[in-house]
Design a protein around this motif. Structure first.
Motif, mmCIF file in Angstrom:
data_model
loop_
_atom_site.group_PDB
_atom_site.id
_atom_site.type_symbol
_atom_site.label_atom_id
_atom_site.label_comp_id
_atom_site.label_asym_id
_atom_site.label_seq_id
_atom_site.Cartn_x
_atom_site.Cartn_y
_atom_site.Cartn_z
ATOM 1 N N LEU A 121 31.776 36.656 37.156
ATOM 2 C CA LEU A 121 31.839 36.895 35.706
ATOM 3 C C LEU A 121 30.571 36.453 34.995
ATOM 4 O O LEU A 121 30.259 36.913 33.913
ATOM 5 C CB LEU A 121 33.039 36.168 35.099
ATOM 6 N N LYS A 122 29.851 35.552 35.624
ATOM 7 C CA LYS A 122 28.609 35.093 34.975
ATOM 8 C C LYS A 122 27.492 36.123 35.135
ATOM 9 O O LYS A 122 26.464 36.021 34.498
ATOM 10 C CB LYS A 122 28.199 33.735 35.545
ATOM 11 N N CYS A 160 40.300 30.227 36.710
ATOM 12 C CA CYS A 160 39.827 31.583 36.994
ATOM 13 C C CYS A 160 38.903 31.587 38.211
ATOM 14 O O CYS A 160 38.094 32.499 38.385
ATOM 15 C CB CYS A 160 39.139 32.178 35.775
ATOM 16 N N GLY A 161 39.020 30.541 39.043
ATOM 17 C CA GLY A 161 38.220 30.505 40.272
ATOM 18 C C GLY A 161 36.733 30.340 40.031
ATOM 19 O O GLY A 161 35.921 30.616 40.911
ATOM 20 N N ALA A 162 36.381 29.877 38.824
ATOM 21 C CA ALA A 162 34.964 29.830 38.457
ATOM 22 C C ALA A 162 34.237 28.677 39.144
ATOM 23 O O ALA A 162 33.209 28.864 39.781
ATOM 24 C CB ALA A 162 34.821 29.713 36.941
ATOM 25 N N ASP A 222 41.080 40.483 39.021
ATOM 26 C CA ASP A 222 40.548 39.467 39.937
ATOM 27 C C ASP A 222 40.167 40.079 41.285
ATOM 28 O O ASP A 222 39.263 39.588 41.946
ATOM 29 C CB ASP A 222 41.546 38.316 40.138
ATOM 30 N N VAL A 223 40.860 41.130 41.723
ATOM 31 C CA VAL A 223 40.418 41.781 42.967
ATOM 32 C C VAL A 223 39.337 42.826 42.676
ATOM 33 O O VAL A 223 38.515 43.120 43.530
ATOM 34 C CB VAL A 223 41.561 42.390 43.829
ATOM 35 N N GLY A 261 36.435 36.237 39.851
ATOM 36 C CA GLY A 261 35.976 35.305 38.820
ATOM 37 C C GLY A 261 34.547 34.784 38.949
ATOM 38 O O GLY A 261 33.815 34.738 37.960
ATOM 39 N N PRO A 262 34.119 34.384 40.152
ATOM 40 C CA PRO A 262 32.770 33.812 40.259
ATOM 41 C C PRO A 262 31.666 34.775 39.789
ATOM 42 O O PRO A 262 30.593 34.338 39.400
ATOM 43 C CB PRO A 262 32.623 33.529 41.756
ATOM 44 N N VAL A 290 40.303 34.377 48.620
ATOM 45 C CA VAL A 290 41.298 35.445 48.526
ATOM 46 C C VAL A 290 42.522 35.143 49.417
ATOM 47 O O VAL A 290 43.615 35.659 49.184
ATOM 48 C CB VAL A 290 40.630 36.808 48.829
ATOM 49 N N ARG A 326 48.589 51.003 45.902
ATOM 50 C CA ARG A 326 49.417 49.853 45.530
ATOM 51 C C ARG A 326 49.372 49.657 44.022
ATOM 52 O O ARG A 326 48.404 50.034 43.368
ATOM 53 C CB ARG A 326 49.001 48.590 46.280
ATOM 54 N N GLY A 346 37.924 42.018 46.373
ATOM 55 C CA GLY A 346 39.159 41.333 46.757
ATOM 56 C C GLY A 346 40.113 42.214 47.545
ATOM 57 O O GLY A 346 41.090 41.727 48.128
ATOM 58 N N ARG A 399 37.887 41.235 31.211
ATOM 59 C CA ARG A 399 36.504 41.372 31.684
ATOM 60 C C ARG A 399 36.071 42.840 31.741
ATOM 61 O O ARG A 399 36.638 43.635 32.473
ATOM 62 C CB ARG A 399 36.344 40.677 33.045
ATOM 63 N N PRO A 429 45.648 37.468 44.052
ATOM 64 C CA PRO A 429 44.845 37.057 45.222
ATOM 65 C C PRO A 429 43.438 36.647 44.783
ATOM 66 O O PRO A 429 42.785 37.366 44.039
ATOM 67 C CB PRO A 429 44.791 38.336 46.071
ATOM 68 N N ASP A 467 44.576 44.195 40.199
ATOM 69 C CA ASP A 467 44.208 43.392 39.035
ATOM 70 C C ASP A 467 42.703 43.151 38.960
ATOM 71 O O ASP A 467 41.979 43.410 39.925
ATOM 72 C CB ASP A 467 44.962 42.064 39.084
ATOM 73 N N ARG A 511 42.518 34.424 42.722
ATOM 74 C CA ARG A 511 42.384 33.978 41.331
ATOM 75 C C ARG A 511 41.738 32.594 41.224
ATOM 76 O O ARG A 511 40.867 32.359 40.417
ATOM 77 C CB ARG A 511 43.761 33.955 40.660
ATOM 78 N N PHE A 552 32.400 28.429 32.201
ATOM 79 C CA PHE A 552 31.496 27.896 33.237
ATOM 80 C C PHE A 552 30.798 26.616 32.782
ATOM 81 O O PHE A 552 29.667 26.365 33.151
ATOM 82 C CB PHE A 552 30.467 28.956 33.642
#
Lengths: 164, 423
Positions: free
Chosen positions: A28-29, B367-369, A20-21, A25-26, B395, A14, A43, A70, B389, A18, B391, B70
């Motif tokens: 990223l920390k 950003c879904g944080a 995000d998949v 985001g969670p 999801v 596909r 994702g 990222r 999806p 992106d 974001r 954050f």
């Protein structure tokens, strides 16, 4: 650059996969590379990290890695064992992160080639000759050569080791 | 040469440049935040293991840092990331560190203009994809990853392939209820989410001339969503006046040459433009708001660098004044200074009287944080910039992107609503 890569294909056919998949985001920390690998491509396919063996390839549609800057994205994928991603086009920040960080190779192939490669196929990629051999199907495909600077950074193993 | 080519030529010490040339450009300003900062610091610690220690930053006065993704600390890990960042700025003498809960702070792409951190003609890079935003000030502004930012901190320069420029001439009168967000969504819908990959998107035309600085920033902010390397607008009296209110710093504005070559030129007419919405799961998946009317929503979100600047809040408040929201509605101004101005203008009172909650500046749920992420199956309309999806949370949640007036109108009805159809 005299290098042949061998591995199996994990295909996600596909466009616009992106960041995000690739790494939501969670996470990223998180900056622990091994920990990030557990969530690579979560994702899209939460089982992805278990499927990959060191040296494998990911084959996908156009604009791979679009979205955020990222660096977690190429880090997470490379830490699962993925050595190269083959797609018609890459989003620019993902591309430079992959190359400059020395994590994995973003290899541009045409859309027809994406269609010819199947999930689980075994490939041999010859970087010096810009060719891809499909061992499973006994076929050969072209890849787009790296531009001059990119080839040098790839050869150096990342931007930090590159000396202009 | 175009403005982008001229800025890169100056920064790489060349008389002439063409698209496709690869140059090492000197960087004027660099930004890190609480996600990219610890990532950059991690790169340095990896290099140190290999014998390359960062003794000093090339120029600490050209580096600025903000805490935005954050904050307030979402949990222990994010709290520790902010500590890591603070230790780094202290150790290397970076003075411009905007801290949460300590005076002015906010989303990096908002502070870049609100605090005049970046000036026309400069090369500005940041550890965030929406760094493109600041190109509306007439700068070359592009997002980079951790390794590239680390390289800049060490060497003060970075490689760029000079991009081709796509010129978007936006012309005609702008109807009430049409905002810059509608214009950029329309453009992304037309060219696609990779329509500007590796390229510069430059905005011009009489409608852009008439846009305020903040509205122009919405255009360049979302060039990232079309894959662009940078978004840019030539500086003019609007730019200079905006900067005069904020800084005494000197700068040399750059404009493109007469006869500069553009890879493609597009003309966008605003006169008959409709309030526009990007449906899940792509910023390029657009429809007129009216075609989606009746779509049931669980939440409205007015926040982010894209959609929580002062004028965004004013536009939303004008719609919401004296009315009640029907769905959960969150308003998060993009910076402390904007929050204060909104409060003094009475906007915060309007939001709260309507039933909405006003939270602290943060990238937060965009950003879904944290701070209001979406659960499974929830549907949100948002002034933010992405709707991939997951974001903004689960999801299987859905996000519709729209301008502040469409989001405000939809908050009042609980359904996607064109502001013209409000009773």
């Amino acid at each position: 650059m005299n290098q042949t890569l061998k591995g199996r294909v994990h295909k996600y056919d596909r466009d616009n996969i992106d960041t995000d998949v690739i790494i939501p985001g969670p996470y990223l920390k998180i900056h622990d590379h091994k920990e990030l690998a557990k969530h690579a491509l979560e994702g899209l396919d939460p089982k992805f990290p278990e499927k990959v063996q060191a040296g494998d390839f990911l084959v996908a549609g156009s604009n791979f890695g679009c979205g955020s800057s990222r660096e977690h994205a190429p880090i997470a994928l490379s830490q699962t064992g993925i050595r190269a991603i083959l797609a018609p086009t890459f989003a620019r920040i993902f591309y430079r992160n992959a190359v400059d960080g020395g994590y994995l190779l973003p290899i541009e192939i045409d859309k027809e080639t994406v269609k010819k490669i199947s999930d689980r196929d075994e490939l041999e990629i010859d970087i010096a000759y810009n060719t891809i051999r499909n061992v499973t199907k006994n076929e050969q495909y072209p890849m787009k050569p790296f531009p001059e600077l990119i080839a040098k950074i790839v050869e150096a193993g990342g931007l930090m080791k590159y000396r202009p | 040469m175009t403005i982008t080519e001229k800025i890169l030529a100056r920064a790489s010490g060349r008389q002439q440049l063409s698209p496709g040339d690869v140059v090492f450009a000197k960087v004027d300003k660099v930004m890190l935040h609480d996600v990219s900062g610890p990532g950059v610091i991690k790169v340095f610690s990896e290099w140190e293991k290999k014998g390359m220690k960062l003794e000093k930053i090339w120029d600490p006065d050209r580096v600025w840092v903000t805490e935005d993704h954050f904050v307030p600390a979402a949990d222990r890990v994010s709290a520790e990331n902010v500590i890591t960042l603070s230790n780094f700025t202290k150790q290397y003498g970076v003075k411009k560190h905007f801290k949460y809960g300590l005076g002015q702070y906010g989303i990096c792409h908002t502070l870049s203009h609100e605090e005049a951190m970046v000036l026309p003609g400069e090369v500005y890079v940041g550890g965030d994809s929406h760094t493109n935003t600041t190109g509306a000030m007439g700068a070359f502004a592009a997002g980079l990853g951790h390794t590239d930012v680390a390289y800049v901190l060490m060497n003060g320069q970075i490689w760029f392939k000079v991009p081709e420029t796509m010129l978007f001439k936006v012309e005609g009168p702008k109807p009430a209820h049409i905002m810059a967000k509608d214009i950029i969504l329309k453009i992304i819908g037309e060219i696609g989410t990779d329509g500007a990959n590796y390229r510069a998107m430059q905005f011009a035309g009489d409608a852009v001339k008439k846009l305020s600085m903040e509205e122009r920033l919405t255009l360049t902010n979302m060039t990232t969503e079309a894959g662009a390397k940078n978004g840019i607008i030539e500086p003019d009296e609007t730019t200079f006046a905006y900067l005069r209110e904020r800084t005494d710093a000197k700068y040399v504005p750059v404009k493109g040459d007469e006869g500069a070559e553009y890879a493609e030129t597009f003309t966008i007419e605003t006169a008959r433009m409709e309030p526009t919405v990007a449906k899940p799961f792509s910023p390029g998946n657009i429809s007129a708001a009216r075609e989606l009317q009746g779509t049931e929503l669980d939440k409205a979100y007015i926040g982010s660098c894209t959609g929580a600047k002062l004028e965004d809040l004013r536009a939303a408040a004008k719609i919401m004044k004296g009315k009640k929201v029907k769905i959960r509605t969150e308003v998060l101004p993009a910076a402390q200074s904007i929050y204060m101005k909104a409060m003094k203008e009475g906007l915060i009172e309007i939001f709260m009287e309507s039933g909405a909650i006003v939270g602290p500046p943060t990238c937060g749920a965009c950003c879904g944080a944290h701070m209001g992420v979406l659960g499974k199956g929830e549907v949100c309309i948002s002034t933010t910039n992405r709707n991939f999806p997951g974001r903004m949370g689960h999801v299987e949640s859905k996000t519709y992107l729209a301008s502040p007036v469409v989001v405000a109108a939809s908050a009042l009805t609980g359904r996607i609503t064109d502001p013209r159809d409000l009773k």
